[in-house]
Design a protein around this motif. Structure first.
Motif, short mmCIF file in Angstrom:
data_model
loop_
_atom_site.label_atom_id
_atom_site.label_comp_id
_atom_site.label_asym_id
_atom_site.label_seq_id
_atom_site.Cartn_x
_atom_site.Cartn_y
_atom_site.Cartn_z
N ALA A 44 14.83 -6.57 80.35
CA ALA A 44 13.91 -6.84 81.59
C ALA A 44 12.36 -7.01 81.62
N ILE A 45 11.84 -5.79 80.79
CA ILE A 45 10.51 -5.91 80.72
C ILE A 45 9.96 -6.74 79.69
N ALA A 46 10.53 -6.92 78.57
CA ALA A 46 10.14 -7.93 77.46
C ALA A 46 10.59 -9.39 78.02
N GLY A 47 11.61 -9.60 78.99
CA GLY A 47 11.93 -10.85 79.26
C GLY A 47 12.76 -11.56 78.52
N CYS A 48 13.25 -11.00 77.37
CA CYS A 48 14.12 -11.45 76.63
C CYS A 48 14.82 -10.39 75.43
N PHE A 49 16.04 -10.61 75.20
CA PHE A 49 16.68 -9.37 74.34
C PHE A 49 16.08 -9.55 72.87
N LYS A 50 15.99 -8.43 72.28
CA LYS A 50 15.55 -8.53 70.97
C LYS A 50 16.26 -7.54 69.88
N GLU A 51 16.65 -8.00 68.85
CA GLU A 51 17.60 -7.03 67.98
C GLU A 51 16.60 -6.29 67.38
N GLY A 52 17.02 -4.84 67.07
CA GLY A 52 16.43 -3.76 66.50
C GLY A 52 15.97 -2.73 67.53
N TRP A 53 15.97 -3.09 68.65
CA TRP A 53 15.60 -2.08 69.82
C TRP A 53 16.68 -0.76 69.50
N ILE A 54 15.86 0.54 69.71
CA ILE A 54 16.67 1.79 69.85
C ILE A 54 16.73 2.10 71.15
N PRO A 55 17.91 2.38 71.70
CA PRO A 55 18.01 2.84 73.02
C PRO A 55 17.57 4.52 73.16
N ASP A 56 17.07 4.77 74.27
CA ASP A 56 16.63 6.30 74.21
C ASP A 56 17.94 7.21 74.11
N ASN A 57 18.76 6.85 74.68
CA ASN A 57 20.03 7.68 74.40
C ASN A 57 20.64 7.80 73.20
N TYR A 58 20.41 6.75 72.45
CA TYR A 58 21.09 6.67 70.81
C TYR A 58 19.90 7.36 69.88
N TYR A 59 18.49 7.12 70.41
CA TYR A 59 17.75 7.96 69.63
C TYR A 59 17.91 9.42 69.63
N ALA A 60 18.18 10.02 70.89
CA ALA A 60 18.56 11.34 70.91
C ALA A 60 19.93 11.98 70.37
N ARG A 61 20.82 11.17 70.47
CA ARG A 61 22.13 11.54 70.17
C ARG A 61 22.35 11.22 68.57
N ILE A 62 21.76 10.20 68.06
CA ILE A 62 21.89 9.75 66.65
C ILE A 62 20.86 10.09 65.71
N VAL A 63 19.53 9.42 66.06
CA VAL A 63 18.43 9.49 65.33
C VAL A 63 17.76 10.88 64.86
N VAL A 64 17.66 11.57 66.40
CA VAL A 64 17.06 12.97 65.90
C VAL A 64 18.02 14.11 65.41
N PRO A 65 19.13 13.91 65.39
CA PRO A 65 19.84 15.05 64.51
C PRO A 65 19.82 14.63 62.98
N LYS A 66 19.94 13.39 62.76
CA LYS A 66 20.10 12.92 61.43
C LYS A 66 18.87 12.92 60.53
N LEU A 67 17.80 12.77 61.40
CA LEU A 67 16.46 12.58 60.61
C LEU A 67 15.26 13.77 60.88
N LYS A 68 16.01 14.56 61.77
CA LYS A 68 15.01 15.77 61.97
C LYS A 68 15.74 17.03 61.87
N GLY A 69 16.97 16.83 62.19
CA GLY A 69 17.84 18.36 62.26
C GLY A 69 16.95 19.38 63.03
#
Length: 341
Positions: A44-69
């Protein structure tokens, strides 16, 4: 009402084709439909969909545990800042931890000497308790209102000098110090880079910047120039500070090159926290003050929505579990900030 629906009220309906692409990307690439709502917001903010975005909840659930522990949690313990970084960029004067007052060089201070240590060279200090976030857990003291017992009741934390900020930023919100949020990452080859930047301004009644009231303005990572439009906490777009009416367009963050150099230098000392959000202030003499580092769930959603995709080359989308998550598991432990959508 969800953030996306709020945005549609001001920006108009989001293209259905783009929303369908967001749904597909959430399911097929990220692993579950629960990640689609943040993609709706970004779209909605960008005006179009862009591949590669990281959703906030995906970041919290997947990225943070795997890349920070657990390593990123060190950023919550304010008294470790000097021990980890050995840096004068932090305006730390003293610490209180586990019943002891001590200096950045690890000298223990007796309770009777704390006042002289804090106020012989400055008129006021800021005390930030451990695990303070979103502008909470921050207290201001001078020689007259300082109380050792009050500090003990507040708990562990850091004392920092109260900063007189640069005029170029202070004119937006004179009562509170503007903070620059820079996000850096470490890729799989160990290369550190700046991926996002935005300025946070307080409102006229704020003594310091708070997540519940701040104004955020994207900043060009190459030039330090503010975007023409900033955002209120409800994602309403504004082109000037709502209280002082100072416009954002044409303003460049002072000492921006020094800001970039500072965060890159400091991230080299904590490469095990693969994505860090750094909060900086610019003093009246142009000195860069590193207020704090955020090694756990640092905010990426604002930058992803306004500047992203910021992390598309890092392969974070491949960290997702390939099998679809059970709906209950996907939502039951989701951070509060992710449930409002």
């Amino acid at each position: 009402m969800s953030i996306h629906k709020t945005l549609e009220r001001s920006l108009g309906k989001t293209n259905r084709v783009d929303l369908d692409r967001a749904d597909e990307y959430a399911r097929e690439v990220l692993g579950h439909a629960c990640y689609a709502p943040w993609l709706y917001v970004y779209t909605a903010i960008a005006g179009c969909f862009k591949e590669g975005w990281i959703p906030d909840n995906y970041y919290a659930r997947i990225v943070v545990p795997k890349l920070k522990g657990g390593y990123g949690r060190a950023s919550n313990l304010k008294s470790l800042q000097h021990a980890i970084f050995n840096s004068d960029a932090f305006p730390d004067v003293a610490y209180f931890a586990n019943g002891l007052f001590f200096t950045p060089d690890d000298t223990v201070i007796s309770p009777d000497s704390v006042v002289s240590r804090l106020f012989d060279r400055c008129d006021a200090v800021v005390f930030k308790v451990d695990e303070s976030f979103q502008g909470k857990g921050i207290f201001f003291f001078d020689r007259n209102n300082f109380d050792v017992e009050r500090i003990k009741a507040l708990g562990n934390g850091v004392f920092q000098t109260k900063i007189v900020q640069h005029e170029a930023l202070g004119r937006f919100a004179p009562r509170s110090v503007a903070t620059l949020r820079l996000t850096t990452v470490v890729n799989d080859e160990g290369v550190i880079s700046v991926r996002a930047c935005y300025l946070r301004l307080g409102r006229d009644t704020d003594t310091h910047v708070k997540s519940g009231t701040n104004v955020r303005i994207p900043v060009d990572c190459a030039t330090g120039e503010l975007a023409e439009g900033g955002y209120l906490t409800d994602w309403t777009v504004v082109r000037e500070h709502p209280d002082t009416k100072i416009r954002f367009a044409g303003v460049t963050v002072p000492a921006f090159a020094a800001c970039l150099a500072t965060v890159l230098e400091h991230h080299r000392k904590v490469p095990f926290a693969r994505c860090v959000g750094w909060d900086l202030a610019i003093a009246d003499d142009g000195r860069v003050e590193l207020m704090e580092w955020n090694g756990m769930h640092n905010d990426i959603k604002f930058s992803e929505a306004t500047q992203g995709p910021c992390f598309a080359d890092l392969g974070w989308e491949r960290l997702a579990v390939k099998a679809a998550l059970r709906p209950a598991a996907a939502t039951s432990r989701m951070p509060e900030a992710s449930r409002v959508l």
